[in-house]
Motif scaffolding. Structure first.
Motif, PDB file in Angstrom:
ATOM      1  N   ALA A 115      17.087 -11.504 -10.869  1.00  0.00           N
ATOM      2  CA  ALA A 115      16.225 -10.363 -11.162  1.00  0.00           C
ATOM      3  C   ALA A 115      16.871  -9.094 -10.647  1.00  0.00           C
ATOM      4  N   ALA A 116      16.491  -7.968 -11.256  1.00  0.00           N
ATOM      5  CA  ALA A 116      16.855  -6.665 -10.718  1.00  0.00           C
ATOM      6  C   ALA A 116      15.869  -6.334  -9.599  1.00  0.00           C
ATOM      7  N   VAL A 117      16.153  -5.280  -8.853  1.00  0.00           N
ATOM      8  CA  VAL A 117      15.293  -4.895  -7.738  1.00  0.00           C
ATOM      9  C   VAL A 117      14.891  -3.432  -7.903  1.00  0.00           C
ATOM     10  N   GLY A 118      13.593  -3.180  -7.682  1.00  0.00           N
ATOM     11  CA  GLY A 118      13.090  -1.820  -7.829  1.00  0.00           C
ATOM     12  C   GLY A 118      11.868  -1.575  -6.979  1.00  0.00           C
ATOM     13  N   GLU A 119      11.056  -0.609  -7.415  1.00  0.00           N
ATOM     14  CA  GLU A 119       9.882  -0.202  -6.643  1.00  0.00           C
ATOM     15  C   GLU A 119       8.801  -1.271  -6.602  1.00  0.00           C
ATOM     16  N   ARG A 120       8.670  -2.013  -7.697  1.00  0.00           N
ATOM     17  CA  ARG A 120       7.589  -2.998  -7.796  1.00  0.00           C
ATOM     18  C   ARG A 120       7.988  -4.110  -8.752  1.00  0.00           C
ATOM     19  N   ASP A 121       7.236  -5.208  -8.730  1.00  0.00           N
ATOM     20  CA  ASP A 121       7.502  -6.318  -9.630  1.00  0.00           C
ATOM     21  C   ASP A 121       7.120  -5.950 -11.067  1.00  0.00           C
ATOM     22  N   GLY A 122       7.884  -6.473 -12.012  1.00  0.00           N
ATOM     23  CA  GLY A 122       7.579  -6.220 -13.421  1.00  0.00           C
ATOM     24  C   GLY A 122       8.767  -6.521 -14.301  1.00  0.00           C
ATOM     25  N   GLU A 123       8.924  -5.757 -15.362  1.00  0.00           N
ATOM     26  CA  GLU A 123      10.051  -5.872 -16.281  1.00  0.00           C
ATOM     27  C   GLU A 123      10.625  -4.488 -16.522  1.00  0.00           C
ATOM     28  N   SER A 167      10.547  -6.455  -6.127  1.00  0.00           N
ATOM     29  CA  SER A 167      10.730  -5.557  -4.984  1.00  0.00           C
ATOM     30  C   SER A 167      11.104  -6.400  -3.775  1.00  0.00           C
ATOM     31  N   VAL A 168      11.828  -5.809  -2.845  1.00  0.00           N
ATOM     32  CA  VAL A 168      12.160  -6.514  -1.612  1.00  0.00           C
ATOM     33  C   VAL A 168      10.878  -6.890  -0.868  1.00  0.00           C
TER      34      VAL A 168
END
Length: 272
Positions: A115-123, A167-168
């Motif tokens: 998965a990629a990593v960002g501000e929140r879970d999603g697509e 997200s982390v």
């Protein structure tokens, strides 16, 4: 390099920092690993080796083909652990093969999250390039890829595809993360926002490759009581100094470590 491109194939080299560990890669697309050898990002790896300890848990955001993953696995040893995020379809074949040797002997196990990593879970739409796989990004028209295109000997193509984003902070940590590496080609500010609770709770040491949103990242880290350094432990005191590999150490928690690292670099003749 055009001749090298013509004869490009999958090969294995020996890891420059981990005895007896092969690294599987493509001779042309991943040439930086074998061409530069142990000198590739040497100061960064040396500093990581001083910060990360046996038994630590390392979170690697952006694993590429797993070269750093194997390195972390070796440093933390069988009592430690590594969690690595990598969404790139062009990288997964290699990172899966490279980390398959981990969890045996002196290497800790490595958990791969695709998965990629960002501000929140999603697509989100993820941009993948056919050059090295190191310029994949959640940022469309990433400036770093534009710069690398001019040096390429192939027609560079970028394709978008939907990927999972985590997200982390969504990780259910079973032990304290001691070190977080963030290398996400311009999306590091998004990663930091999605790691805010983890950073507040655990104050991990971090290495963040900063390529965008310098002001936001600097202010966030200062507010979390972090001090920032380059890979020679020269302190970075304003946002404009945040360039590429930035080491982030908590002012209170890592005070002794900071003093030791600065002293070591002074002994090695580095002006801090």
């Amino acid at each position: 390099m055009p001749l090298l491109k013509a004869f490009s194939r999958d090969i294995a080299i020996m890891h420059h920092w981990v005895p007896g560990a092969p690294v599987f890669l493509t001779s042309y697309r991943h040439k930086g690993y074998w061409y530069h050898g142990k000198s590739r990002e040497k100061s960064t790896l040396c500093l990581m080796k001083e910060i990360i300890k046996p038994g630590d848990l390392v979170v690697e955001v952006g694993g590429h083909i797993g070269y750093f993953s194997i390195f972390y696995s070796y440093i933390v040893g069988p009592r430690g652990g590594v969690i690595v995020f990598e969404p790139g379809a062009n990288n997964l074949k290699y990172i899966k093969k490279n980390i398959s040797q981990c969890g045996v002997g002196m290497l800790s196990s490595v958990e791969l999250i695709e998965a990629a990593v960002g501000e929140r879970d999603g697509e989100a739409a993820f941009c993948e390039e056919n050059l090295t796989g190191q310029n994949n990004s959640l940022v469309k028209d990433f400036s770093g890829l534009k710069a690398n295109k001019s040096k390429a000997h192939i027609e560079v193509d970028v394709k978008e595809r939907k990927v999972q984003v985590k997200s982390v902070d969504s990780i259910d940590f079973t032990s304290r993360p001691a070190f977080i590496k963030v290398d996400v080609e311009g999306y590091e500010w998004g990663v930091l926002q999605g790691a805010a609770k983890t950073i507040q709770r655990y104050s991990p040491a971090m290495m963040v490759e900063v390529q965008a949103n310098r002001e936001e990242s600097f202010d966030f880290l200062v507010n979390q009581n972090y001090r920032m350094f380059d890979d020679h432990m020269r302190e970075l005191k304003c946002a404009s100094q945040l360039r590429m590999n930035v080491f982030c150490l908590h002012a209170a928690k890592h005070d002794g470590l900071i003093n030791n690292l600065v002293m070591n670099n002074r002994k090695n003749g580095v002006s801090v």
